[in-house]
Design an enzyme around this catalytic site. Structure first.
Site, PDB file in Angstrom:
ATOM      1  N   HIS A 106       0.864  -1.142   0.060  1.00 31.62           N
ATOM      2  CA  HIS A 106       0.130   0.078   0.212  1.00 31.62           C
ATOM      3  C   HIS A 106       0.860   1.028   0.020  1.00 31.62           C
ATOM      4  CE1 HIS A 106      -3.777  -2.174   1.934  1.00 31.62           C
ATOM      5  NE2 HIS A 106      -3.663  -2.284   0.350  1.00 31.62           N
ATOM      6  N   CYS A 114       4.954  11.908  -8.107  1.00 32.51           N
ATOM      7  CA  CYS A 114       4.259  13.046  -8.916  1.00 32.51           C
ATOM      8  C   CYS A 114       3.074  12.418  -9.424  1.00 32.51           C
ATOM      9  CB  CYS A 114       5.533  13.477  -9.887  1.00 32.51           C
ATOM     10  SG  CYS A 114       4.742  14.715 -11.128  1.00 32.51           S
ATOM     11  N   CYS A 136      10.174  16.519 -13.055  1.00 33.95           N
ATOM     12  CA  CYS A 136       9.478  17.399 -14.341  1.00 33.95           C
ATOM     13  C   CYS A 136       9.024  18.660 -13.893  1.00 33.95           C
ATOM     14  CB  CYS A 136       8.108  16.406 -14.754  1.00 33.95           C
ATOM     15  SG  CYS A 136       6.678  16.618 -13.653  1.00 33.95           S
ATOM     16  N   ASN A 198      -4.331 -12.013  15.955  1.00 36.64           N
ATOM     17  CA  ASN A 198      -4.966 -10.972  16.144  1.00 36.64           C
ATOM     18  C   ASN A 198      -5.352 -10.888  17.463  1.00 36.64           C
ATOM     19  OD1 ASN A 198      -7.018  -9.029  15.655  1.00 36.64           O
ATOM     20  ND2 ASN A 198      -6.625  -9.518  13.599  1.00 36.64           N
ATOM     21  N   LEU A 199      -5.778  -9.690  18.008  1.00 36.47           N
ATOM     22  CA  LEU A 199      -6.471  -9.540  19.274  1.00 36.47           C
ATOM     23  C   LEU A 199      -7.842 -10.569  19.460  1.00 36.47           C
ATOM     24  CD1 LEU A 199      -6.143  -5.887  20.263  1.00 36.47           C
ATOM     25  CD2 LEU A 199      -4.726  -7.639  20.944  1.00 36.47           C
TER      26      LEU A 199
HETATM   27  N1  APR Z   1      -1.891  -7.380  18.332  1.00 34.51           N
HETATM   28  C1  APR Z   1      -2.366  -8.245  17.489  1.00 34.51           C
HETATM   29  N2  APR Z   1      -3.676  -7.498  16.646  1.00 34.51           N
HETATM   30  C2  APR Z   1      -3.905  -6.287  16.840  1.00 34.51           C
HETATM   31  C3  APR Z   1      -3.355  -5.413  17.795  1.00 34.51           C
HETATM   32  C4  APR Z   1      -2.355  -6.061  18.597  1.00 34.51           C
HETATM   33  N3  APR Z   1      -1.819  -5.225  19.557  1.00 34.51           N
HETATM   34  N4  APR Z   1      -3.929  -4.420  17.972  1.00 34.51           N
HETATM   35  C5  APR Z   1      -5.072  -4.487  16.803  1.00 34.51           C
HETATM   36  N5  APR Z   1      -5.054  -5.342  16.415  1.00 34.51           N
HETATM   37  C6  APR Z   1      -5.889  -6.078  15.143  1.00 34.51           C
HETATM   38  C7  APR Z   1      -7.238  -5.720  15.377  1.00 34.51           C
HETATM   39  O1  APR Z   1      -7.928  -6.620  16.014  1.00 34.51           O
HETATM   40  C8  APR Z   1      -7.731  -5.681  13.897  1.00 34.51           C
HETATM   41  O2  APR Z   1      -8.198  -6.680  13.305  1.00 34.51           O
HETATM   42  O3  APR Z   1      -5.262  -5.346  13.986  1.00 34.51           O
HETATM   43  C9  APR Z   1      -6.516  -5.278  13.066  1.00 34.51           C
HETATM   44  C10 APR Z   1      -6.188  -3.961  12.624  1.00 34.51           C
HETATM   45  O4  APR Z   1      -7.328  -3.901  11.507  1.00 34.51           O
HETATM   46  P1  APR Z   1      -7.401  -2.409  10.595  1.00 34.51           P
HETATM   47  O5  APR Z   1      -7.410  -1.337  11.523  1.00 34.51           O
HETATM   48  O6  APR Z   1      -8.572  -2.530   9.751  1.00 34.51           O
HETATM   49  O7  APR Z   1      -5.966  -2.447   9.649  1.00 34.51           O
HETATM   50  P2  APR Z   1      -5.580  -3.303   8.419  1.00 34.51           P
HETATM   51  O8  APR Z   1      -6.498  -4.558   8.402  1.00 34.51           O
HETATM   52  O9  APR Z   1      -4.112  -3.086   8.303  1.00 34.51           O
HETATM   53  O10 APR Z   1      -6.269  -2.315   7.290  1.00 34.51           O
HETATM   54  C11 APR Z   1      -6.113  -2.613   5.885  1.00 34.51           C
HETATM   55  O11 APR Z   1      -7.347  -0.781   5.036  1.00 34.51           O
HETATM   56  O12 APR Z   1      -7.402   1.585   5.338  1.00 34.51           O
HETATM   57  C12 APR Z   1      -6.789   0.618   4.915  1.00 34.51           C
HETATM   58  O13 APR Z   1      -4.993   0.598   3.540  1.00 34.51           O
HETATM   59  C13 APR Z   1      -5.444   0.742   4.728  1.00 34.51           C
HETATM   60  O14 APR Z   1      -3.483  -0.864   4.850  1.00 34.51           O
HETATM   61  C14 APR Z   1      -4.867  -0.544   5.264  1.00 34.51           C
HETATM   62  C15 APR Z   1      -5.793  -1.473   5.119  1.00 34.51           C
END
Ligand code: APR
Length: 229
Positions: A106, A114, A136, A198-199
């Site tokens: 991303h 640019c 440019c 994940n949490l």
């Molecule tokens: N440890 C493990 N997991 C965690 C922690 C932690 N300390 N803190 C948060 N999380 C988990 C949350 O439960 C959630 O599922 O990380 C995830 C973050 O999710 P998002 O905020 O949706 O982020 P992401 O999946 O990276 O988003 C994807 O969306 O907005 C766009 O381009 C942007 O790259 C981004 C894409």
């Protein structure tokens, strides 16, 4: 040789102090994602979008990598492991932790692009409507970030790595944004064992073989200790 593909999302940087995209009532640092992270938003209000990313860039330079970033940098150097590290994050915390190669699907806050000629260069701390393109001269600089509706970077390389993976691990990502959310199904169909960190359960949790629930700073180093023996 174990071939491992790791995909990281905002959750891997949360414990370093960077906000996730969908935390805080679905807002990203008080903004709806569609107001700051789409080409339409940039066309409508370029100053708002530039200000938003300038703030993110400044904040990203203040924070430090955490134990999950550091463990992933060690995994890249472990004997008998071939790691492909793919991140959806635009911060540079994997690099700061010492990861030798990071695929930023991303884009990245430290890049400028640019819009007139597609030239890329290292972003100054502040990009605005007066920032000239070094190639440019057009005053059409934007952050080198893939917005919603744009095509993620390095997809061919990522697909090739997923196709050869023995293990696919998704760390701290909500599974709501494609194509990254579909990597698990692709890797699984090609024979990889898939592990989610994940949490709590993500949107695509059912596609994974194994779940490590808890903060990434604990679950990721523990898993990497297992993998590297
Ligand atoms: N440890 C493990 N997991 C965690 C922690 C932690 N300390 N803190 C948060 N999380 C988990 C949350 O439960 C959630 O599922 O990380 C995830 C973050 O999710 P998002 O905020 O949706 O982020 P992401 O999946 O990276 O988003 C994807 O969306 O907005 C766009 O381009 C942007 O790259 C981004 C894409």
């Amino acid at each position: 040789m174990q071939r491992i593909v790791v995909l990281t999302g905002a959750g891997v940087s949360a414990e370093s102090g960077l906000s996730t995209f969908r935390g805080g009532g679905g807002l990203w640092d008080n903004h709806r994602v569609e107001d700051v992270a789409t080409p339409e938003a940039f066309a409508r209000d370029p100053d708002l979008v530039q200000r938003f990313y300038n703030e993110r860039r400044a904040k990203a330079r203040e924070v430090q990598p955490n134990a999950a970033h550091t463990a992933l940098a060690q995994l890249a150097r472990a004997d008998g492991v071939h790691l492909t590290l793919v991140t959806q994050n635009v911060d540079g915390l994997h690099e700061a932790a010492g990861s030798p190669r990071v695929i930023h699907m991303h884009g990245a806050l430290d890049g400028a692009l640019c819009a007139a000629c597609d030239h890329r260069w290292p972003a100054p701390l502040v990009i605005d409507g007066s920032t000239p393109c070094p190639a440019c001269g057009a005053k059409a600089a934007r952050p080198d970030i893939v917005w919603f509706g744009e095509v993620p970077y390095h997809m061919d390389e990522i697909a090739e790595a997923l196709g050869q993976a023995d293990i696919f691990a998704a760390i701290g990502t909500s599974g709501r944004v494609y194509p990254a959310a579909g990597f698990v199904d692709y890797a699984s169909a090609q024979g990889a064992t898939c592990i989610e960190f994940n949490l709590d359960a993500s949107e695509v949790a059912q596609s994974f073989d194994d779940h490590r629930i808890g903060p990434a700073t604990q679950t990721v180093p523990a898993w990497i200790a297992e993998v590297t023996g």
